[in-house]
Design a protein around this motif. Sequence first.
Motif, PDB file in Angstrom:
ATOM      1  N   LEU B 837      -7.502  -5.257 -35.367  1.00 52.28           N
ATOM      2  CA  LEU B 837      -6.857  -5.699 -34.144  1.00 52.28           C
ATOM      3  C   LEU B 837      -7.916  -6.332 -33.275  1.00 52.28           C
ATOM      4  O   LEU B 837      -8.825  -5.669 -32.809  1.00 52.28           O
ATOM      5  CB  LEU B 837      -6.244  -4.502 -33.438  1.00 52.28           C
ATOM      6  N   PRO B 838      -7.827  -7.622 -33.056  1.00 47.57           N
ATOM      7  CA  PRO B 838      -8.876  -8.254 -32.259  1.00 47.57           C
ATOM      8  C   PRO B 838      -8.711  -7.845 -30.804  1.00 47.57           C
ATOM      9  O   PRO B 838      -7.639  -7.970 -30.245  1.00 47.57           O
ATOM     10  CB  PRO B 838      -8.591  -9.736 -32.431  1.00 47.57           C
ATOM     11  N   VAL B 839      -9.725  -7.345 -30.253  1.00 50.12           N
ATOM     12  CA  VAL B 839      -9.540  -6.774 -28.937  1.00 50.12           C
ATOM     13  C   VAL B 839     -10.183  -7.595 -27.840  1.00 50.12           C
ATOM     14  O   VAL B 839      -9.623  -7.765 -26.786  1.00 50.12           O
ATOM     15  CB  VAL B 839     -10.052  -5.345 -28.899  1.00 50.12           C
ATOM     16  N   HIS B 840     -11.359  -8.123 -28.085  1.00 49.45           N
ATOM     17  CA  HIS B 840     -11.936  -8.893 -27.005  1.00 49.45           C
ATOM     18  C   HIS B 840     -12.096 -10.342 -27.417  1.00 49.45           C
ATOM     19  O   HIS B 840     -11.155 -10.935 -27.890  1.00 49.45           O
ATOM     20  CB  HIS B 840     -13.224  -8.235 -26.530  1.00 49.45           C
ATOM     21  N   TRP B 854      -6.483  -8.950 -27.306  1.00 52.25           N
ATOM     22  CA  TRP B 854      -5.668  -7.883 -26.727  1.00 52.25           C
ATOM     23  C   TRP B 854      -4.724  -8.378 -25.652  1.00 52.25           C
ATOM     24  O   TRP B 854      -3.585  -8.015 -25.611  1.00 52.25           O
ATOM     25  CB  TRP B 854      -6.570  -6.786 -26.172  1.00 52.25           C
TER      26      TRP B 854
END
Lengths: 881, 881
Positions: B837-840, B854
């Motif tokens: 899950l790409p968060v930043h 996100w």
Amino acid sequence: MICQHVSIKTIIPLSLSSQPLNSLKSDEAASGPKQGPTFQDGQRRVDYVLTYHIQKPRSFRRKTSHFGDYRILRSLRRSLSMMRGRDTPPPKEDPEVAAHKHRLDYHEDDKRFRQTEFEDNLREMGLELEKDEGNKIPGIGFLKIHAPWNVLCREAEFMKLKMPTKKVWQLPLRPVKVLPSLSTPMLKQPNRAQNTLFYPLLSCQILYEEWASYSVFYKYQPIGLIRKYFGEKIGLYFAWLGVYTQMLIPAAIVGAIVFLYGCATVDNDIPSMEICDPRNNITMCPLCDRACSYWKLKTACGTARASHLFDNPATVFFSIFMALWAAMFMEHWKRRQMRLNYIWDLTGFEEEEVSLCPYTTASLLLYVCSYFSLDYVLIPLFQDKKVKLTCTDRAPAYMTGLFTMLFMVGVTFAVVFGVILYRISIRAALHMSSNPTARTNIRATVKGTAAVINLVIIIIMDEVYGALARWLTLLEVPKTDKSFEERLIIKTFVLKFANAFSPIVYLAFFRGRMVGRPGDYLYVIGSYRMEECAHAGCLMELCIQLCITMLGKQLIQNNLFEIGIPKIKKLIRRRKSDMDSQQQEDYNMTLQRHEKDHFLGPFVGLSPEYMEMIIQFGMVTLFVASFPLAPLFALLNNIIEIRLDAKKFVTEVRRPIAGSAKDIGIWYNLLRGLSKVAVIVNAFVISFTSDFIPRLVYQYMYSPDGSMHGFVNHTLSYFNVSDFQPGTAPLQPMHLGYEVQICRYKDYRETPWSNTPYDLSKEFWAILACRLAFVVVFQNVVMLMSDFVDWLIPDIPKDISLQIHKEKILMVELFMKEEEGKKLLRDSHCPGGWLHLPVHLVCSETFSPPVWTWTLHIHTQWPTQEKREAVIGRLLHVHPF
Amino acid sequence: MICQHVSIKTIIPLSLSSQPLNSLKSDEAASGPKQGPTFQDGQRRVDYVLTYHIQKPRSFRRKTSHFGDYRILRSLRRSLSMMRGRDTPPPKEDPEVAAHKHRLDYHEDDKRFRQTEFEDNLREMGLELEKDEGNKIPGIGFLKIHAPWNVLCREAEFMKLKMPTKKVWQLPLRPVKVLPSLSTPMLKQPNRAQNTLFYPLLSCQILYEEWASYSVFYKYQPIGLIRKYFGEKIGLYFAWLGVYTQMLIPAAIVGAIVFLYGCATVDNDIPSMEICDPRNNITMCPLCDRACSYWKLKTACGTARASHLFDNPATVFFSIFMALWAAMFMEHWKRRQMRLNYIWDLTGFEEEEVSLCPYTTASLLLYVCSYFSLDYVLIPLFQDKKVKLTCTDRAPAYMTGLFTMLFMVGVTFAVVFGVILYRISIRAALHMSSNPTARTNIRATVKGTAAVINLVIIIIMDEVYGALARWLTLLEVPKTDKSFEERLIIKTFVLKFANAFSPIVYLAFFRGRMVGRPGDYLYVIGSYRMEECAHAGCLMELCIQLCITMLGKQLIQNNLFEIGIPKIKKLIRRRKSDMDSQQQEDYNMTLQRHEKDHFLGPFVGLSPEYMEMIIQFGMVTLFVASFPLAPLFALLNNIIEIRLDAKKFVTEVRRPIAGSAKDIGIWYNLLRGLSKVAVIVNAFVISFTSDFIPRLVYQYMYSPDGSMHGFVNHTLSYFNVSDFQPGTAPLQPMHLGYEVQICRYKDYRETPWSNTPYDLSKEFWAILACRLAFVVVFQNVVMLMSDFVDWLIPDIPKDISLQIHKEKILMVELFMKEEEGKKLLRDSHCPGGWLHLPVHLVCSETFSPPVWTWTLHIHTQWPTQEKREAVIGRLLHVHPF
């Protein structure tokens, strides 16, 4: 087993209510089917059990045995499966059931259809369901839910859950006997128990023995365990209650010292000595028209001495102390909350607002779904029928709310005024009596009955206001659960606060101030003169009222409402069932755990608990200037309250769903608001209700020798009895045995022989100016000091901020090392995707090298129950049926 | 080209200073070497240029030409390369250079070694360096830095940078001619320009034309562009200044209306009519001992009429308005800030505290590195010699700080007192003069000179205090850059504030209050009587003082200090160089851009700009009750100030490093504090400085007919001239042409023929009580209203919070779809790692399907310059040399 586990009874047929099961183990770690309730296969554990009420056709109701109407249940389940078309193959139609099915009307069908849809949604989300086939409770169906590991992982990612790196899961299983040492005596570190694991089924047992017991009142609460068992929301409540109680200790001690100081100095108090001195032969004006006569000041001796206990310079110090105490308490709590956030890995947690209800104006539906939401029933229903409410739609509800609130506050004032009238009229009537002993007795009776009436009204109105606030909030159709709760709390707070404090405010600031003066009294409703205070001011009466309200509210609401009524309800419920106790016991033995829990009372939320404490906090801070013993009373109450609540939560009600929360929400704002208001209220109590300022002014401006001698004389004005209005002069002017020409009354007014007789005197204005100057100075100095305390104490404890900082650095270093190993980033452009920096939860139970998350939290398995529950709870909310 | 680009001069030899280069393009997008400064290969662009000062041996200094001492430079560079052992092959040793090398002492070697170490560190971090071989400025070395894509990616991950999804980069290149329409007139959307790209080199040109020009004063600022060019910190400053200026418009309008109301009603003002009426033949007591004589009240007619302009009921309304205005302003700014945070993708951004300096007690070193930090020089030095300072180490510095601050505030008060004495003594001397016209003239002169003296002292002390605050902060050795800045700001604020406001506070609250009464005056230093106010109160003089301070400070500090002195400095610098203008021009032509920028003045931070505005905000809010035109003055000043600052930032100083910031930091707290203090100050100004309360009290308590007739007489007490103390009676008692028995003075005191002559009268106390009651009511009501405004206006604009909510939902849906496609999560346990899950930040320029972060931010290339700079800036800081 003492601990409750599952479920809720449902009011509306076919709707679902949910309750988590109690077990701390992750699926993977579960060693066998005996470790907790599982599905039929004995492997998959039950995470939640949903219950639904099955509406039986009227004709069947009387016939059903206590062991369940299997036919109806079976038919229902079968028809559900048919609609669903999977899970179980459709069984062949039972002709008897088919007959009944026709009787179920369309409405029922619709509801059932929605349930099916909901269950399908749950399955689609990856949850696994199982219907309870061995159901023994008639009219209730159970639906067991199991959340597999991958679903937990996925949802945890969404929720950005963090998992702790700390030495969780490392302690070996210990026998229960060793455990009592965990909740340590008060002076040690409170959270030692927090980072150690107990095995799941023991948690509850430990909580029961080490927390929900009066015998451990002197120990810190095992907050970590409470949070493990009940989730963060309830954990935070008890942590807050613990901090509050702890902070009350110094306040209670200082308050007691202030009171003792009053006791010790009462004999040296010159004004009361002067009042009691028979040589000061001061004749006072009558206290009521006609019936009363002149009286000697020295008869007020007792009241004057008693007043000194609460009205001495130490009180001023104490109210400054308490204002700073309140600021300190808020700071202390902020730090504690921050620490808990860190320990509980909530630092990155964001609360999600769950949509409460589809926006529709059908008020019945609103009522239904709002009611459910509060009862932890799954909402929203009818998502497809969403209607956005405009301002115009909402205006009537807001207006209704506003005016009802105003009206109810008005009612509260009217009630207070009614009690005043009661006192005035009874007192007037009683002065007609000729027997002086009867008079004294009856006077005490009137005071007592009035206070009790006040108390009873407060308690009754409290219940009314609670229901009213809920109704008004429902009318407003708030958009989210959180907003619903906040609006409800604000409304309840305003109403209950007005209710609890209006008699006190009247006593503190209005009583004795609107009296008029001899010859020109103020009359209300015909010919009743307004109440006067006793000679030494109203402080004494304020004090008594506070004492009665605090004690009475606490005793009655705690003991009667919180303990008595649930017991009575249980008794009645048992009576209703037509089994004797042996039968009952046998029946109980056959029940599964979630079926047993079904009979417990529902959990009604934390609001009532918080509200009670906030009102108490108000008593402790707002009028502390007039009643220094308030913190002591509060302390004693809270020591009991903690254990009482603990007992209730562990054994009396169904286990609530573990809710995540970072803070105590709106309650913090209310506390903050109260402690701000407390400053100004205390300033006014000291300067206007107590005699502090007049004494000071007398000593430094008027006293001939700088002492308090002559103060009493200075506070009394002269009245020429020939100036009585016709018909108001006393009927027995010779009551004291001599003819009275001039009587005295407590006020600062010109003498009858001055140019402007009975006008307010220069002293009045000078003292008024000083009183107001004191208010200005007190308010600003104390506010400044509070802000200073606020600024001085950092919100984040230093060790925590250091720890966070260290973890960050460690994380950066670790990442740099990993980076060096890879090299691929340095040598090329980004490798066709994103960097694999694990940021939130990492589900890597198969990984041997630790995988670091953003704040350096390792996760190897699901460590805590409440996280698991929170994840599932969210799933249930997000995908409605 | 108008725009500056690079670098800073350095004070200490061999240290490094850094400055970002101006270009908005990512490496990948750079189409050719002409698009901006690049390395020698024409490909890699220069992101930063570090400059270092090369200490030349004394004997060489006079000989070096302006085109550089190549030998020294070369030798230095060579020796550096040798130590480094890479980049360039070691050239053969130059014997001449070797001889000089021996002269460089150990200290120099040490510094050079540290520089090498630092450069190595930078290389290790993945940065690419290049020494400037074509250096034309003697004594200065340049080190160019290029940050490759992967380094940017990596650091961005650390910093959790977010990239926007919005339509960035989609507009085609437009010619400059079209651009002026971008900064739209004021009533349109201000940020239209923000989401469109201009190509890099145009930014500066546009800013120059569309922002840093007085001709566009009526337009919104192109905040988006400012932020692109200067970074968030400076962007926020201008945004704040813009919001403040905009908010001043309504305040200025209402203030002007209040003033006009005063003008319009001056003829209907009964008290001033009574004063001016010659029929009211009131004889006033002399204003000084012996030299002065009795005077007629009607001579105060002019002052009384002028006072009415500022002292009328509208003023009370206006100060309530301004208190709410301040609350509204704070809220408005919070919302604007939130909106900017969202637009600029800073919502998840966390400010990192950069360690300022190794903790060591060597004060010289402290001075050095602290000085550097402020000059954007790379620190910390000597990381390995870290010494943790204990409380005992710090105590002396804190004590010094505290006492110096107290002392300086004392000095400020002393200065104010000095000016008072100046006025008193000159006035006393002048009353000796017999010429009445001379007296009047000289009186005006004294007032004028005193105000000017005050102003000059304020301005001089301001500079002294600035330096002092810096020195005190250095002594304290703060741990981080941020803490350094905050401490410095607080100190500077306290000192400058005391400096600017003490004369005003004296005028508002003390002048005319410590005068005594006829026959019993208060004397200071021998026989000087304290100053009295003009008859109509001190409000008029307060108003004049405010007017002079505001205008004078703004004119002198803005025009002289901000425009004049830099110009003069530039002129002097040019004079110093021994070239004529033609030579200079030729020389300039040969210089590279960063070499040209080297000659610009350094950027000294935003603190002076903020400080100026905060003091102005203080003037506008604190004493608005006495000077309703203050907002208008402030507005006019700020309209100029914005463009002045813009010009300065664009053309006069070296381009500052783009710093990330979410908010305006401590300035917000100061503003908030000021607007709180403003409430109480205004309450006191209205109730004590103005005549508002006495008038009200007279009208409702004493006036025989409910009008203001007789008010002037009511405010004047009687004095029997026979009660003058010996030697104080006027020398010319017959000055008015008749013998005076009773004169009048402004006070509320008993008559000479009462029982207690000259005691404070009942009216005095009544009015005092009313004044204080007003303070209490005003303060609490306005505070409540402010809190209400605060509560009413949500901190996050609704559209932004909706947008965030929508993005979240979209993100969840998207993720769910992706999830469904994968299925691997559902069917197995977690796939041996973590969820992707790409968060930043996501660096995926090669990806064709959008990769969602996100909060649903897409990134395809590095979109903005300031992010790039921030990333590199952090690198430079984190890995010190």
